[in-house]
Design an enzyme around this catalytic site. Structure first.
Site, mmCIF file in Angstrom:
data_model
loop_
_atom_site.group_PDB
_atom_site.id
_atom_site.type_symbol
_atom_site.label_atom_id
_atom_site.label_comp_id
_atom_site.label_asym_id
_atom_site.label_seq_id
_atom_site.Cartn_x
_atom_site.Cartn_y
_atom_site.Cartn_z
ATOM 1 N N ASP A 1 -14.444 42.303 -7.895
ATOM 2 C CA ASP A 1 -14.349 40.858 -7.702
ATOM 3 C C ASP A 1 -15.597 40.407 -6.957
ATOM 4 O O ASP A 1 -16.043 41.071 -6.030
ATOM 5 C CB ASP A 1 -13.078 40.544 -6.901
ATOM 6 C CG ASP A 1 -12.858 39.061 -6.697
ATOM 7 O OD1 ASP A 1 -13.656 38.266 -7.220
ATOM 8 O OD2 ASP A 1 -11.895 38.705 -6.011
ATOM 9 N N SER A 2 -16.148 39.273 -7.344
ATOM 10 C CA SER A 2 -17.472 38.857 -6.866
ATOM 11 C C SER A 2 -17.504 38.396 -5.425
ATOM 12 O O SER A 2 -18.568 38.241 -4.844
ATOM 13 C CB SER A 2 -17.980 37.707 -7.731
ATOM 14 O OG SER A 2 -17.181 36.561 -7.528
ATOM 15 N N GLY B 1 -15.750 35.503 -4.741
ATOM 16 C CA GLY B 1 -15.414 34.090 -4.864
ATOM 17 C C GLY B 1 -14.095 33.730 -4.211
ATOM 18 O O GLY B 1 -13.955 32.642 -3.647
ATOM 19 N N PHE B 2 -13.110 34.647 -4.270
ATOM 20 C CA PHE B 2 -11.825 34.345 -3.649
ATOM 21 C C PHE B 2 -11.983 34.168 -2.140
ATOM 22 O O PHE B 2 -11.313 33.340 -1.529
ATOM 23 C CB PHE B 2 -10.809 35.438 -3.952
ATOM 24 C CG PHE B 2 -9.441 35.169 -3.384
ATOM 25 C CD1 PHE B 2 -8.597 34.250 -3.973
ATOM 26 C CD2 PHE B 2 -9.005 35.825 -2.244
ATOM 27 C CE1 PHE B 2 -7.335 33.980 -3.453
ATOM 28 C CE2 PHE B 2 -7.750 35.572 -1.717
ATOM 29 C CZ PHE B 2 -6.913 34.651 -2.323
ATOM 30 N N ASP C 1 -18.003 32.696 -8.072
ATOM 31 C CA ASP C 1 -17.412 31.394 -8.384
ATOM 32 C C ASP C 1 -16.866 30.790 -7.103
ATOM 33 O O ASP C 1 -16.818 31.447 -6.059
ATOM 34 C CB ASP C 1 -16.289 31.536 -9.420
ATOM 35 C CG ASP C 1 -15.118 32.369 -8.902
ATOM 36 O OD1 ASP C 1 -15.369 33.316 -8.123
ATOM 37 O OD2 ASP C 1 -13.969 32.095 -9.260
ATOM 38 N N GLY D 1 -8.536 30.955 -9.915
ATOM 39 C CA GLY D 1 -8.029 29.761 -9.257
ATOM 40 C C GLY D 1 -6.568 29.463 -9.516
ATOM 41 O O GLY D 1 -6.118 28.335 -9.330
ATOM 42 N N ASP E 1 -4.567 41.842 -11.931
ATOM 43 C CA ASP E 1 -4.665 42.566 -10.667
ATOM 44 C C ASP E 1 -3.871 41.796 -9.629
ATOM 45 O O ASP E 1 -3.735 40.578 -9.726
ATOM 46 C CB ASP E 1 -6.115 42.700 -10.198
ATOM 47 C CG ASP E 1 -6.600 41.435 -9.499
ATOM 48 O OD1 ASP E 1 -6.587 41.400 -8.256
ATOM 49 O OD2 ASP E 1 -6.971 40.463 -10.188
#
Length: 376
Positions: A93-94, A96-97, A147, A217, A267
């Protein structure tokens, strides 16, 4: 296994899809559930166990691994696969979360995100390019674009601003990723709970011709019916020949209903986090082992389970371990939960292959609704 990244649809049943993602490090059977290994560990589990339960891929987190042990150190140590002894695919995961979840510790602008570390307070800047660079240093097989994920509810203006920025960041991530034949970069559809923004995001990302696409999102505070509506809105605008990943989802019911809408990959921390807090997922639904009703119940969680944690240990012992805050309690329930999630995905795949997914879904939901065994 192949030397390039490939996705192949093997069967469909309604909108449900059975496929395979082939990569140099292995094949991912879809629909797939990816256990979350945020900092290089699936909490309370040996990775050998995770593999034995049926996981083809696990997830790591760029933000957390950036802080410790650090991407450059991981690279010097041979990459994340070598460091953690997991030779199979890893998706990262980048970060972004964390733009959303750590909103009190960050500043965001067009260039990227400046984080204040939750570990030591040090400042870190993550641009789209740096996010991809970090994921490359980790040697991740599937890399996610940076993101901006917006917590719901939010104003339409704020949702649109974040969605448009995420699209611009996707373009920059694609350039930074370049051509990596055995790996993939996925774009992330944003747009909150506003249908026309979801459509615009999905269509613009499709034009980038990426190797896979995610829906981000969601599962961020909205009701399940809103999440499902956004999936229904978005999926028709996602390329059918590419894998579709619903990020951060979810409960077994969420996954069943999302597979029915054409989702391929999932996930979620739910099975591991719930296990550490005394909650078990079973074919009879959720069971809270903290409840006093289990204190003298020598029956197992599920006598038909293939997992020793569910089949061989009594509810009384599991209850005791959880109430006594013993590490073994969380370990056993996490083992049970990941086993249940992987067995559910295997059942889903088989049902799609046999053209009986709707029946499988109905039977599974009926078992949950029937509930747990009556107390002794």
């Amino acid at each position: 296994m192949t030397e390039t990244f490939q996705f192949k649809l093997l069967a469909t049943d309604g909108k449900a899809r059975r496929g395979e993602v082939s990569m140099p490090r292995g094949t991912i059977r879809t629909p797939a559930f990816m256990p979350v290994g945020t900092v290089g560990t699936v909490k309370a589990m040996y990775l050998d166990q995770v593999r034995e339960l049926g996981a083809d891929i696990i997830l790591g987190n760029t933000y957390h691994l950036m802080l410790r042990p650090g991407p450059e150190r991981v690279a010097r140590l041979g990459g994340l696969h070598e460091l953690i002894r997991w030779p199979y695919p890893i998706l990262t995961d980048s970060g972004g979360f964390q733009v959303m979840s750590l909103s009190g510790l960050r500043k965001l602008d067009e260039q990227g995100v400046t984080f204040k570390s939750h570990v030591d307070g040090a400042l870190h800047h993550m641009s789209p390019e740096r996010s991809i660079e970090i994921q490359g240093l980790l040697d991740s097989d599937i890399q996610m674009q940076l993101d901006e994920c917006v917590a719901l509810p939010a104003s339409p203006k704020e949702i649109e601003r974040a969605m448009e920025m995420s699209l611009r960041w996707a373009e920059r991530c694609k350039v930074a990723f370049g051509d990596q034949p055995g790996k993939a970069m996925f774009g992330i559809v944003q747009g909150g709970d506003i249908p026309h923004l979801r459509v615009r995001s999905a269509q613009a990302l499709a034009e980038l011709n990426l190797k896979g696409y995610a829906i981000g999102g969601l599962a961020v505070g909205e009701p399940q019916d809103v999440m499902l509506d956004m999936i229904d809105t978005t999926v028709p605008h996602m390329p059918a020949e590419k894998p579709r990943y619903l990020m951060g989802v979810g409960t077994p019911d969420d996954m069943l209903k999302s597979v029915a809408r054409g989702i391929d990959m999932f996930d979620c921390v739910m099975p591991t986090r719930s296990g550490r807090h005394g909650l078990a997922f079973t074919r009879r639904g959720r069971i809270n082992l903290r409840n006093a009703r289990h204190a003298e119940d020598m029956r197992p969680l599920d006598e038909e389970s293939s997992c020793p944690a569910a089949r061989d240990y009594s509810r009384a012992y599991l209850h005791h371990l959880i109430r006594a805050n013993e590490s073994l309690g969380g370990m056993l329930l996490t083992w049970n939960n990941l086993s249940y999630y992987q067995d559910l995905m295997a059942g889903i795949r088989k049902a799609i292959e046999e053209g009986r997914f709707a029946d499988f879904m109905a039977e599974t939901q009926e078992n949950w609704a029937r509930g747990d065994l009556a107390p002794l």
